[in-house]
Design a protein around this motif. Structure first.
Motif, PDB file in Angstrom:
ATOM      1  N   ASP B 165      35.436 -44.579 -44.674  1.00 27.96           N
ATOM      2  CA  ASP B 165      34.532 -44.225 -45.766  1.00 27.96           C
ATOM      3  C   ASP B 165      35.290 -43.589 -46.943  1.00 27.96           C
ATOM      4  N   LEU B 167      34.698 -43.436 -49.982  1.00 22.07           N
ATOM      5  CA  LEU B 167      33.832 -42.755 -50.970  1.00 22.07           C
ATOM      6  C   LEU B 167      33.827 -41.248 -50.725  1.00 22.07           C
ATOM      7  N   LYS B 168      33.765 -40.860 -49.455  1.00 21.18           N
ATOM      8  CA  LYS B 168      33.748 -39.432 -49.132  1.00 21.18           C
ATOM      9  C   LYS B 168      35.089 -38.777 -49.446  1.00 21.18           C
ATOM     10  N   TRP B 170      37.074 -39.690 -51.854  1.00 15.60           N
ATOM     11  CA  TRP B 170      37.137 -39.554 -53.313  1.00 15.60           C
ATOM     12  C   TRP B 170      36.269 -38.385 -53.779  1.00 15.60           C
ATOM     13  N   ILE B 171      35.081 -38.244 -53.185  1.00 14.47           N
ATOM     14  CA  ILE B 171      34.206 -37.121 -53.573  1.00 14.47           C
ATOM     15  C   ILE B 171      34.935 -35.808 -53.288  1.00 14.47           C
ATOM     16  N   ILE B 174      37.518 -35.298 -55.955  1.00 14.68           N
ATOM     17  CA  ILE B 174      36.902 -34.910 -57.241  1.00 14.68           C
ATOM     18  C   ILE B 174      36.492 -33.437 -57.180  1.00 14.68           C
ATOM     19  N   LEU B 175      35.949 -33.013 -56.047  1.00 13.45           N
ATOM     20  CA  LEU B 175      35.545 -31.600 -55.913  1.00 13.45           C
ATOM     21  C   LEU B 175      36.767 -30.675 -56.040  1.00 13.45           C
ATOM     22  N   LEU B 413      34.763 -25.832 -43.585  1.00 13.77           N
ATOM     23  CA  LEU B 413      33.876 -26.042 -42.436  1.00 13.77           C
ATOM     24  C   LEU B 413      32.769 -27.047 -42.785  1.00 13.77           C
ATOM     25  N   GLU B 417      32.100 -30.673 -41.127  1.00 12.88           N
ATOM     26  CA  GLU B 417      30.812 -30.991 -40.473  1.00 12.88           C
ATOM     27  C   GLU B 417      30.151 -32.210 -41.112  1.00 12.88           C
ATOM     28  N   MET B 418      30.370 -32.381 -42.429  1.00 13.53           N
ATOM     29  CA  MET B 418      29.740 -33.510 -43.140  1.00 13.53           C
ATOM     30  C   MET B 418      30.668 -34.736 -43.185  1.00 13.53           C
ATOM     31  N   SER B 419      31.780 -34.674 -42.450  1.00 14.03           N
ATOM     32  CA  SER B 419      32.751 -35.782 -42.370  1.00 14.03           C
ATOM     33  C   SER B 419      33.439 -36.091 -43.701  1.00 14.03           C
ATOM     34  N   TYR B 420      33.737 -35.046 -44.485  1.00 16.81           N
ATOM     35  CA  TYR B 420      34.553 -35.237 -45.685  1.00 16.81           C
ATOM     36  C   TYR B 420      35.962 -34.713 -45.366  1.00 16.81           C
ATOM     37  N   GLN B 473      36.365 -50.718 -53.322  1.00 16.93           N
ATOM     38  CA  GLN B 473      35.363 -49.860 -52.703  1.00 16.93           C
ATOM     39  C   GLN B 473      33.948 -50.281 -53.108  1.00 16.93           C
ATOM     40  N   LEU B 474      33.803 -50.715 -54.374  1.00 19.30           N
ATOM     41  CA  LEU B 474      32.482 -51.139 -54.848  1.00 19.30           C
ATOM     42  C   LEU B 474      32.127 -52.555 -54.361  1.00 19.30           C
TER      43      LEU B 474
END
Lengths: 159, 491
Positions: B165, B167-168, B170-171, B174-175, B413, B417-420, B473-474
Motif C-alpha cells: 500500500d 499510498l500510506k 506517501w501519506i 507528506i506528514l 504508535l 496501529e493504522m498500518s502506516y 500508483q494511480l
C-alpha cells in the motif's frame, strides 16, 4: 482488511480536515509576508497540504468503495466500543500513563536519580517483572551507570 | 593522491598512542551507538569535550573513530530492538529487525557490520581517487535538483516501506514533511505553525522524533503483557554463513557502494537517502522482492553498504563531527584543501582503519549484545525508556525534547496501529528543510517559472521518476491499457 477500511475512512477524514486548515494557514502566511506566493514561507506547506488533500481523498474513496459510508462509520464505532472494553487497551493506557507520569511530571521536577529510581522500581513492581530486591539492584546499577558516565565523566547535566 | 601525505598519516596511526586512542574511541562509539535511545550524534558530541586536551591529530582521529563506531553500533539496536541508532539505520531495521526476531540477530549484525565496513572502505577509496571528477558532477546539482531529490527520496521510502500500500507510505512521508515545516523558515524567519510557543519556533529536532517514533511503540508494546514479544532464543554470529551471504551479494555491494558514493557527493544530502535508494535498487533487481521487509539479508546488505559508502556525510552526526573538527582548527569548506592539503588523505585513512577496527570490535561486542533479546521485556523496556529520555535530553539540554519523545511516540504508535510506516515520516522531517529552501530558491531564480524543473537534465530524470511512480500508483497504465483494448475492439 475490513478493520483497515474503518481506520482508513476515519483517518482520511481527519487528514482532509488537517490539509484544509493548512491551506488556509499557508495562504495567511503568504499574505502576512507579502511578495509573490512562490517566495513566501507558505509555498511548500501549501503544496504539501494539497498533496495531503489529494492522497487522503484517494484513501477515502478507496475505503468507501470497499465498505460504503454507513458501514464504515458503524464498523468504526463498534470497533471503538470493543477497544474501550478490551484488556489490551486498558494495559496500553496504563503503560502510557506511567510513561507520561515520568515524562511530564517526574523528570522535569525531580532530580534525575530520584525520578528514574521511582519510575523504574514502580514499573517493575506493577508489571511483576522480578523480585523487589532485584528491581532495586537493577535500578541502582542503571541510575549509577548513567549518572557516572554523563555527570561525572562527561560533565553533561541530566534532567 | 599525494603519497607523501599518505605515508605521513600511516606513520602517525601506527604510533601506540594513536592506535590506543582509535581502539578506545571506536569501542566507545559502538557502545553508545548500540544502546537504544543513545545516538551517534550524542557519541560525537560527548567526546568533543574530552578531546580538547589531546593534540589536534589525535583528537581528529578520535572523533572520526567514534563516528565510525557509533554509526555501526546504531545498526545493532535497529536489528535487535527496531530502534535505529541513527536515522540512516531506519532502512536497516526494515529487514534487520525481522532477522533478529527469527533468532538470527547475530547473523544480522555480522552481515550489517561487514556491509558497513565494505561501504566505508569504498567511500574512502572514492574520496581519495575521484574527488575532482565527482565534485564537477556535484556542482551540477542546483536548487531544482535538490528539491526533486528530496521529493523522490520520500516517495521511494514510502513505496518501499508500505508493503502493498504505497499510498500510506506517501501519506506518512507528506506528514513528516509537514512536521518539518514547523518553526522559523530559513529565508524569512517567519514562525510557521508555532502557535506562539517559543520551543516550537526553533523547529522540531530530529533526534527526539526518531527516538519517539521508533522507540516508544516498542517500549509500550514491551510493557504490556498482551503485546510483549516473546523472549527470542538467539543464535551465534554464524560467520561462515554470513561470509557466504556477503559473497553472494557482491553485485549488491558494488551497486550500493556506488549509489552511496554518488549520493554522498551531493552536499547536504544525508546517508539515509543513500541507504533507502540502495535498498530500493536491490529490491527492484531482486528475484524475490516479496521477501523484502520480512527479513531479507539482501535488504540489510544494501542499506548498510549504501549509508556507509559516503564521500561527504550530510547527516546530523556528521554535522556534529564537522563542528568538532572546526573546534580543532580545521575549516571544512572550499578553502580546506589549500589550508590543510593533507586533510582528505588523513580523514580517509582514519576512516578506513577505524572501519576495519570496528568490524573486529563489533563482532566481539555483539556476542554479548545479541543476548539482549533474551532479557524479559518488562525489565528491559523501563531501562530503554530512561536511555531514550536521556538521549533526547543531552543533545540540547532541553526538557521540551523529552516531551517530544513522548508526543512523537504516540504518533509512532498511531502510525503503526493504522498500518502506516514510520520511516517515510522520519525521512520527511530530515529532508523537509532542504525541500523548502530549494523549492523557494529555485522559484525565485526563475521568477516563479516551474519549467526548469522539467528541462534541466538531472531534474528531468527525477521529475520523470516521480511522475512515473505516482502514475503507477494511480493505476494510470491500467486505465490506458483498458482504453487501448476498448478502442481496438471498437475498430
Amino acid at each position: 482488511m475490513e478493520k483497515q477500511s474503518h481506520f482508513d475512512f476515519v483517518t482520511s477524514i481527519g487528514l482532509m480536515i488537517l490539509s484544509l486548515v493548512m491551506i488556509v494557514d499557508s495562504y495567511r502566511m503568504a499574505i502576512d509576508v507579502g511578495g509573490p506566493l512562490y517566495a513566501s514561507p507558505g509555498m511548500l506547506p501549501m503544496m504539501l497540504a494539497l498533496l495531503l488533500l489529494l492522497t487522503s481523498t484517494m484513501l477515502l474513496r478507496r475505503s468507501i468503495r470497499s465498505g460504503g459510508f454507513g458501514k464504515n462509520l458503524a464498523g468504526f464505532l463498534s470497533w471503538f466500543k470493543s477497544f474501550r472494553n478490551s484488556r489490551k487497551a486498558r494495559e496500553m493506557m496504563l503503560g502510557g500513563l506511567i510513561l507520561a507520569l515520568y515524562t511530564f511530571i517526574m523528570a522535569p521536577r525531580l532530580p534525575f536519580w530520584m525520578s528514574t529510581s521511582i519510575f523504574m522500581i514502580l514499573v517493575m513492581a506493577i508489571l511483576k517483572a522480578t523480585s523487589i530486591t532485584k528491581s532495586i539492584l537493577i535500578t541502582a546499577l542503571v541510575v549509577g551507570s548513567i549518572y557516572g558516565i554523563f555527570q561525572v565523566i562527561f560533565h553533561v547535566p541530566l534532567p | 593522491m599525494d603519497w607523501q601525505y599518505f605515508l605521513g598519516v600511516l606513520h602517525f596511526i601506527v604510533q601506540p598512542m594513536s592506535l590506543f586512542t582509535m581502539v578506545v574511541s571506536v569501542f566507545f562509539g559502538l557502545i553508545v551507538g548500540m544502546l537504544p535511545g543513545l545516538t551517534a550524534t550524542m557519541a560525537v558530541a560527548l567526546l568533543t569535550g574530552l578531546t580538547y586536551k589531546l593534540s589536534n591529530e589525535v583528537a581528529i582521529l578520535s572523533l572520526v573513530a567514534v563516528y565510525i563506531g557509533a554509526i555501526s553500533g546504531g545498526c545493532q539496536s535497529a536489528i535487535l530492538m527496531n530502534i535505529p541508532g541513527t536515522p540512516a539505520s531506519a532502512a536497516t531495521a526494515v529487514d534487520g529487525f525481522p532477522i533478529g526476531q527469527r533468532g538470527e540477530g547475530g547473523l544480522g549484525i555480522f552481515i550489517a557490520t561487514m556491509s558497513s565496513c565494505v561501504g566505508t572502505l569504498t567511500g574512502t577509496l572514492c574520496v581519495l581517487l575521484l574527488t575532482p571528477p565527482l565534485a564537477v558532477l556535484a556542482l551540477k546539482f542546483g536548487s531544482y535538483e535538490f528539491f526533486l531529490l528530496a521529493l523522490f527520496g520520500v516517495m521511494i521510502c514510502g513505496q518501499l516501506t508500505a508493503g502493498t500500500d504505497p499510498l500510506k507510505g506517501w501519506i506518512s512521508g507528506i506528514l513528516g514533511l509537514i512536521v518539518s515545516q514547523i518553526g522559523m523558515d530559513g529565508m524569512n524567519a517567519y514562525p510557521r505553525f508555532s502557535f506562539g510557543v517559543l520551543d516550537l519556533m526553533s523547529g522540531i529536532p530530529l533526534i527526539p522524533v526518531m527516538i519517539g517514533l521508533f522507540g516508544f511503540p516498542e517500549i509500550l508494546y514491551g510493557l504490556v503483557s498482551s503485546t510483549a514479544r516473546a523472549q527470542v532464543k538467539t543464535t551465534s554470529l554464524e560467520m561462515k554463513k554470513g561470509f557466504g551471504i556477503i559473497i553472494r551479494n557482491k553485485l549488491n555491494l558494488i551497486r550500493s557502494s556506488l549509489i552511496g558514493v554518488m549520493i554522498g557527493i551531493i552536499p547536504g544530502v544525508g546517508e539515509d537517502v543513500a541507504g533507502w535508494l540502495s535498498y530500493w535498487a536491490e529490491k527492484k533487481s531482486s528475484k524475490t522482492p516479496e521477501m523484502f521487509g520480512k527479513g531479507a539479508y539482501e535488504g540489510v546488505v544494501a542499506a548498510e553498504t549504501g549509508n556507509n559508502a559516503f564521500a561527504v556525510p550530510g547527516s546530523a552526526p556528521a554535522a556534529v563531527l564537522l563542528a568538532a573538527l572546526w573546534l580543532h582548527g580545521l575549516r571544512p569548506g572550499p578553502l580546506l584543501m589549500s589550508e590543510s592539503p593533507g586533510f582528505v588523505v588523513d580523514i580517509s585513512v582514519y576512516m578506513a582503519i577505524s572501519a576495519i577496527t570496528m568490524v573486529f570490535l563489533a563482532l566481539i561486542v555483539s556476542k554479548a549484545t545479541v543476548r539482549i533479546l533474551s532479557v524479559k521485556s518488562t525489565i528491559l523496556m523501563p531501562i530503554v525508556y530512561v536511555l531514550c529520555t536521556v538521549g533526547a535530553y543531552v543533545i540540547s539540554n532541553s526538557i521540551f525534547d523529552i516531551y517530544l519523545v513522548f508526543i512523537f511516540g504516540l504518533v509512532g504508535l498511531l502510525l503503526r496501529e493504522m498500518s502506516y510506516p514510520a520511516a517515510p515520516f522520519l525521512l520527511g522531517i530530515i529532508l523537509g528543510p532542504m525541500a523548502d529552501n530549494s523549492l523557494r530558491r529555485a522559484l525565485i531564480l526563475s521568477s516563479g517559472d516551474p519549467s526548469p524543473f522539467f528541462t534541466r537534465p538531472i531534474s528531468l530524470i527525477f521529475a520523470s521518476a516521480i511522475i512515473l511512480m505516482a502514475l503507477t500508483q494511480l493505476n494510470a497504465f491500467g486505465w490506458l491499457r483498458k482504453l487501448l483494448v476498448h478502442s481496438e475492439l471498437k475498430e
